[in-house]
Write an enzyme that holds these catalytic residues in place. Structure first.
Site, short mmCIF file in Angstrom:
data_model
loop_
_atom_site.label_atom_id
_atom_site.label_comp_id
_atom_site.label_asym_id
_atom_site.label_seq_id
_atom_site.Cartn_x
_atom_site.Cartn_y
_atom_site.Cartn_z
N ARG A 164 0.84 -1.20 0.00
CA ARG A 164 0.00 0.00 0.00
C ARG A 164 0.87 1.25 0.00
O ARG A 164 0.56 2.25 0.66
CB ARG A 164 -0.96 0.01 1.20
N SER A 236 -11.22 -0.50 3.10
CA SER A 236 -10.45 -1.02 4.24
C SER A 236 -9.78 0.15 4.96
O SER A 236 -8.99 0.88 4.36
CB SER A 236 -9.39 -2.02 3.76
N GLU A 334 -5.02 2.92 6.71
CA GLU A 334 -4.73 2.86 5.28
C GLU A 334 -5.34 4.06 4.60
O GLU A 334 -4.83 4.58 3.59
CB GLU A 334 -5.28 1.56 4.69
#
Length: 338
Positions: A164, A236, A334
């Site tokens: 990520r 998420s 995130e």
């Protein structure tokens, strides 16, 4: 062409449906527009480039300029005996590109089906799901370098992709590049990756087309994740933490009756954040106008579209605190906070 709107409502530009606004919203549909757009903005005004708004939490009104790419197009730019390279405009919805690839029988991005957002942001975030990442197929990113005032092409290696993560998120380069296109190299040879447990259990035999994998991925996602268009969320919310072997032993000790899911990765052991959050009892919990999704505790939702940024942040901090207290693991969002 560049379109400009002052005092712009961002409610429909972020999938969390936060009721916030920006001082100015500018959208362009050609890479050639980028230098002119930037030159038209005063140097003392903050600029933020966004994609589909699916991985963002606006913490309040943004007084500066929000910029968005409306560059479309999916074009073949290379082909050999085993692959096809497609150049995709940064404003193309990621799932539209994946549908295009799967319909053409091209392998490599089918596991990413259903992920909201746009192609430009897929390179920034290095989106991933079901054992695959965007970086697995990206061969080049085309961007405008705002520091050097020139168009550049970055190879996969120069993007420094990580979990990520990418060079586009690094503190010293954040905001430096405006992506206008991404090149993906996709395989013409069947190459299904169904190693992820949820996918593996879905198939009795190896799938023969990428569309089969895409349909399975979407079915699995729909069974546990909310559609942001129906139940607003940012997807998420937390990254899966990568911890040391010693910290992993502490996690196991804190849940002696459980079989802790984990994966050995570079840098340590990855433990699913959703599992940690679930074990702390958060699934389905509500705090005011914000809640933890009842089927997937990794997702924070705004079910009635009335949640404020402050409510989301308060719940985020409460979840982080409870996981830290029980397992000694510090979760990291995130979702980008703006």
């Amino acid at each position: 062409m560049i379109t400009t709107h002052l005092n712009y409502d961002l409610s429909l530009r972020n999938t969390f449906a936060m009721k916030v606004s920006c001082g100015c919203f500018m959208e362009y549909d050609s890479a050639d527009d980028i230098p002119f757009l930037l030159s038209s903005i005063r140097k003392d005004i903050d600029i933020k480039h966004i994609g589909g708004g699916s991985n963002l939490l606006f913490t309040g009104d943004y007084p500066g300029v929000i910029v968005h790419s409306a560059i479309m197009g999916i074009n073949e730019v290379g082909r050999d005996s085993s692959s096809v390279t497609l150049r995709v405009g940064s404003g193309v919805k990621m799932d539209d590109f994946i549908l295009h690839a799967c319909s053409a029988g091209l392998w490599g991005v089918e596991n990413l089906s259903g992920i909201p957002g746009e192609v430009g942001a897929s390179a920034v975030q290095n989106v991933g799901a079901y054992g695959r990442e965007a970086a697995d197929t990206i061969v080049a990113v085309h961007a405008y370098d705002c520091d050097e005032h020139e168009f550049v092409t970055l190879s996969n290696e120069e993007c420094h992709f990580g979990y990520r993560d990418s060079i586009f998120k690094r503190p010293d380069k954040k905001g430096c590049y405006i992506i206008h296109a991404v090149d993906y190299r996709l395989s013409t040879i069947p190459a299904p990756d169904i190693s992820y447990p949820a996918l593996k259990s879905h198939f009795n035999s190896a799938p023969s087309t990428p569309m089969e994998v895409r349909e399975a991925v979407i079915a699995i996602r729909d069974s546990k994740l909310p559609d942001p268009a129906v139940v607003p969320s940012a997807g998420s919310f937390f990254k899966n933490p990568v911890i040391s072997p010693a910290d992993f032993e502490n996690v196991k000790a804190a849940a002696p009756d459980a079989d802790v899911p984990h994966y050995t990765v570079e840098g340590g052991i990855k433990v699913p954040a959703a599992w940690l959050i679930d074990k702390c009892g958060w699934k389905g919990q509500t705090r005011g106008n914000v809640a933890v999704w009842h089927l997937q505790p990794l997702v924070i939702v705004n079910p009635d579209r009335r949640a404020t940024p402050g409510e989301v942040i308060a719940l985020e901090k409460e979840i982080i605190s409870s996981v830290k207290q029980r397992f000694g693991v510090t979760l990291t969002p995130e979702v980008e906070h703006i």
